[in-house]
Design a protein around this motif. Structure first.
Motif, PDB file in Angstrom:
ATOM      1  N   MET A  49       5.108 -35.585  25.684  1.00  0.00           N
ATOM      2  CA  MET A  49       6.460 -35.409  24.903  1.00  0.00           C
ATOM      3  C   MET A  49       6.525 -36.297  23.371  1.00  0.00           C
ATOM      4  SD  MET A  49      10.408 -36.493  26.178  1.00  0.00           S
ATOM      5  CE  MET A  49       9.821 -35.837  27.665  1.00  0.00           C
ATOM      6  N   LEU A  50       5.858 -37.485  23.606  1.00  0.00           N
ATOM      7  CA  LEU A  50       5.434 -38.202  22.435  1.00  0.00           C
ATOM      8  C   LEU A  50       4.680 -37.749  21.472  1.00  0.00           C
ATOM      9  CD1 LEU A  50       5.544 -42.042  24.260  1.00  0.00           C
ATOM     10  CD2 LEU A  50       7.373 -41.038  22.778  1.00  0.00           C
ATOM     11  N   GLN A  51       3.587 -37.247  22.113  1.00  0.00           N
ATOM     12  CA  GLN A  51       2.514 -36.472  21.175  1.00  0.00           C
ATOM     13  C   GLN A  51       3.240 -35.378  20.423  1.00  0.00           C
ATOM     14  OE1 GLN A  51      -0.395 -37.762  20.776  1.00  0.00           O
ATOM     15  NE2 GLN A  51       0.302 -39.371  22.171  1.00  0.00           N
ATOM     16  N   MET A  52       4.269 -34.599  21.185  1.00  0.00           N
ATOM     17  CA  MET A  52       4.814 -33.525  20.478  1.00  0.00           C
ATOM     18  C   MET A  52       5.662 -33.933  19.013  1.00  0.00           C
ATOM     19  SD  MET A  52       7.115 -30.671  22.452  1.00  0.00           S
ATOM     20  CE  MET A  52       8.394 -31.875  23.100  1.00  0.00           C
ATOM     21  N   VAL A 101       9.338 -43.601  20.556  1.00  0.00           N
ATOM     22  CA  VAL A 101       9.278 -42.324  20.066  1.00  0.00           C
ATOM     23  C   VAL A 101       9.108 -42.583  18.308  1.00  0.00           C
ATOM     24  CG1 VAL A 101      10.969 -40.447  18.881  1.00  0.00           C
ATOM     25  CG2 VAL A 101      10.793 -40.896  21.571  1.00  0.00           C
ATOM     26  N   TYR A 102       9.723 -43.649  17.907  1.00  0.00           N
ATOM     27  CA  TYR A 102       9.700 -43.915  16.606  1.00  0.00           C
ATOM     28  C   TYR A 102       8.322 -44.336  15.939  1.00  0.00           C
ATOM     29  CZ  TYR A 102      10.073 -47.030  12.405  1.00  0.00           C
ATOM     30  OH  TYR A 102       9.759 -47.742  11.325  1.00  0.00           O
ATOM     31  N   PHE A 103       7.506 -44.989  17.064  1.00  0.00           N
ATOM     32  CA  PHE A 103       6.350 -45.369  16.645  1.00  0.00           C
ATOM     33  C   PHE A 103       5.309 -44.326  16.804  1.00  0.00           C
ATOM     34  CE2 PHE A 103       7.818 -49.825  17.210  1.00  0.00           C
ATOM     35  CZ  PHE A 103       7.342 -50.408  15.875  1.00  0.00           C
ATOM     36  N   SER A 104       5.673 -43.260  17.654  1.00  0.00           N
ATOM     37  CA  SER A 104       4.814 -42.027  17.619  1.00  0.00           C
ATOM     38  C   SER A 104       4.909 -41.317  16.707  1.00  0.00           C
ATOM     39  CB  SER A 104       5.285 -41.574  19.143  1.00  0.00           C
ATOM     40  OG  SER A 104       4.227 -40.281  19.275  1.00  0.00           O
ATOM     41  N   LYS A 105       6.232 -41.002  16.003  1.00  0.00           N
ATOM     42  CA  LYS A 105       6.407 -40.244  14.896  1.00  0.00           C
ATOM     43  C   LYS A 105       5.859 -40.870  13.604  1.00  0.00           C
ATOM     44  CE  LYS A 105      10.110 -37.540  12.728  1.00  0.00           C
ATOM     45  NZ  LYS A 105       9.740 -36.537  13.500  1.00  0.00           N
ATOM     46  N   LYS A 106       5.701 -42.208  13.609  1.00  0.00           N
ATOM     47  CA  LYS A 106       4.783 -42.793  12.380  1.00  0.00           C
ATOM     48  C   LYS A 106       3.568 -42.709  12.641  1.00  0.00           C
ATOM     49  CE  LYS A 106       8.620 -44.389  10.139  1.00  0.00           C
ATOM     50  NZ  LYS A 106       8.714 -43.869   8.605  1.00  0.00           N
ATOM     51  N   LYS A 107       2.695 -42.399  13.967  1.00  0.00           N
ATOM     52  CA  LYS A 107       1.679 -42.450  14.089  1.00  0.00           C
ATOM     53  C   LYS A 107       1.130 -43.824  14.348  1.00  0.00           C
ATOM     54  CE  LYS A 107       0.575 -37.704  12.296  1.00  0.00           C
ATOM     55  NZ  LYS A 107       1.785 -37.389  12.202  1.00  0.00           N
ATOM     56  N   ASP A 109       0.855 -45.453  17.361  1.00  0.00           N
ATOM     57  CA  ASP A 109       0.894 -45.818  18.796  1.00  0.00           C
ATOM     58  C   ASP A 109       0.414 -47.227  19.281  1.00  0.00           C
ATOM     59  OD1 ASP A 109       1.579 -42.891  19.838  1.00  0.00           O
ATOM     60  OD2 ASP A 109       0.362 -42.721  17.989  1.00  0.00           O
ATOM     61  N   ARG A 110      -0.334 -47.839  18.362  1.00  0.00           N
ATOM     62  CA  ARG A 110      -1.133 -48.965  18.763  1.00  0.00           C
ATOM     63  C   ARG A 110      -0.382 -50.097  18.237  1.00  0.00           C
ATOM     64  NH1 ARG A 110      -4.447 -47.761  23.046  1.00  0.00           N
ATOM     65  NH2 ARG A 110      -5.357 -45.837  22.702  1.00  0.00           N
ATOM     66  N   ASN A 111       0.968 -49.947  17.666  1.00  0.00           N
ATOM     67  CA  ASN A 111       1.662 -51.093  17.102  1.00  0.00           C
ATOM     68  C   ASN A 111       2.051 -52.186  18.255  1.00  0.00           C
ATOM     69  OD1 ASN A 111       4.350 -52.372  16.400  1.00  0.00           O
ATOM     70  ND2 ASN A 111       3.514 -51.459  14.480  1.00  0.00           N
ATOM     71  N   LEU A 112       2.022 -53.154  18.002  1.00  0.00           N
ATOM     72  CA  LEU A 112       2.220 -54.293  19.021  1.00  0.00           C
ATOM     73  C   LEU A 112       3.660 -54.199  19.631  1.00  0.00           C
ATOM     74  CD1 LEU A 112       0.818 -56.688  20.338  1.00  0.00           C
ATOM     75  CD2 LEU A 112       1.862 -58.375  18.411  1.00  0.00           C
ATOM     76  N   TRP A 113       4.405 -53.732  18.705  1.00  0.00           N
ATOM     77  CA  TRP A 113       6.023 -53.842  19.274  1.00  0.00           C
ATOM     78  C   TRP A 113       6.146 -52.630  20.192  1.00  0.00           C
ATOM     79  CZ3 TRP A 113       8.788 -58.116  19.221  1.00  0.00           C
ATOM     80  CH2 TRP A 113       8.289 -58.992  18.099  1.00  0.00           C
ATOM     81  N   ASN A 114       5.329 -51.500  19.805  1.00  0.00           N
ATOM     82  CA  ASN A 114       5.364 -50.376  20.729  1.00  0.00           C
ATOM     83  C   ASN A 114       4.663 -50.608  22.086  1.00  0.00           C
ATOM     84  OD1 ASN A 114       6.027 -47.234  20.964  1.00  0.00           O
ATOM     85  ND2 ASN A 114       3.479 -47.411  21.170  1.00  0.00           N
ATOM     86  N   ASP A 115       3.729 -51.322  21.985  1.00  0.00           N
ATOM     87  CA  ASP A 115       3.248 -51.965  23.268  1.00  0.00           C
ATOM     88  C   ASP A 115       4.065 -52.796  24.183  1.00  0.00           C
ATOM     89  OD1 ASP A 115       0.688 -50.782  22.928  1.00  0.00           O
ATOM     90  OD2 ASP A 115      -0.146 -52.617  21.767  1.00  0.00           O
ATOM     91  N   PHE A 116       4.680 -53.486  23.293  1.00  0.00           N
ATOM     92  CA  PHE A 116       5.643 -54.336  23.921  1.00  0.00           C
ATOM     93  C   PHE A 116       6.961 -53.541  24.701  1.00  0.00           C
ATOM     94  CE2 PHE A 116       4.742 -58.513  21.197  1.00  0.00           C
ATOM     95  CZ  PHE A 116       3.650 -58.716  22.084  1.00  0.00           C
TER      96      PHE A 116
END
Length: 238
Positions: A49-52, A101-107, A109-116
């Motif tokens: 879903m996030l990849q989509m 979803v926000y970080f996935s759309k921005k590509k 995915d490895r952002n630290l806040w996305n991990d948290f």
């Protein structure tokens, strides 16, 4: 048909450990089995879903989202029927899923806040597991929630110092200081067994830093470290 599975191997530990530690803390009820299976399939559904949302191979990712999502929702109906108020934990996850979803759309995915954000979602899943048997969260379940978050935040810092930020001295010191502060803090408040659960993380954060390990080797070491954490926290909540 070959299964489409997430590539973030560390997420498996984040999914399993808070959930089953909460089972230990709250007591087992058979509805926790379909809850876990539904939770697992829901995680598998969120990956495509996030990849989509990135806009590539949409039909492929849509197909796998549906394949995982339908049985996930059916399985989750079982614990929901037994404890309708458990739905509140799904609502608590939504803001963090929006962040993913926000970080996935921005590509990113490895952002630290996305991990948290992902760590918090999995920890909330653990709360749901602990809440299911009696409709309340006891001190053990809350301890699992806190310790799981602290453990996986440390794991995130460590993995970054070994892979993507291995030349970043600032990350090194953030990781080392964080890994030292957590067990010291638990010792100060009298939770010495919990403090012990973080000692292997502290040792590996310092000792393995700078070693030329592959991503696979780092992952294997993290599996061992997560298993040690799980065992010691079981002792702490019993």
């Amino acid at each position: 048909m070959k299964l489409f599975l997430p590539k973030q191997h560390g997420a498996w530990a984040m999914l399993i450990i808070p959930f089953w530690l909460s089972v230990v803390a709250s007591g087992f009820r058979w509805q926790q089995i379909p809850l876990f299976m539904g939770w697992l399939l829901l995680y598998l559904a969120t990956f495509p879903m996030l990849q989509m949302v990135k806009g590539k191979k949409v039909s492929f990712y849509r197909k796998w989202t549906v394949i995982y999502l339908i049985p996930a929702l059916l399985l989750l109906m079982i614990p929901l029927w037994a404890r309708p108020s458990i739905a509140v934990f799904g609502l608590l996850m939504l803001p963090f899923f929006v962040i993913n979803v926000y970080f996935s759309k921005k590509k990113q995915d490895r952002n630290l806040w996305n991990d948290f954000s992902a760590i918090l979602v999995f920890a909330i899943g653990g709360l749901a597991s602990g809440f299911l048997p009696n409709g309340e969260m006891n001190s053990g379940t809350i301890l699992v929630f806190i310790t799981s978050i602290l453990f996986f935040v440390g794991s995130t810092f460590y993995v970054k110092t070994m892979i993507r930020e291995k030349k970043n001295v600032t990350y090194k010191w953030i990781s080392w200081i964080y890994h030292a502060i957590v067990p010291i803090a638990f010792l100060i408040i009298g939770y010495w067994i919990v403090a012990i659960s973080y000692i292997p993380s502290l040792i590996r954060a310092i000792y393995f830093y700078g070693k030329p390990y592959t991503m696979k080797q780092v992952g294997i070491l993290e599996i061992v470290n997560a298993a040690l954490f799980f065992i010691v926290i079981v002792l702490a909540i019993n």
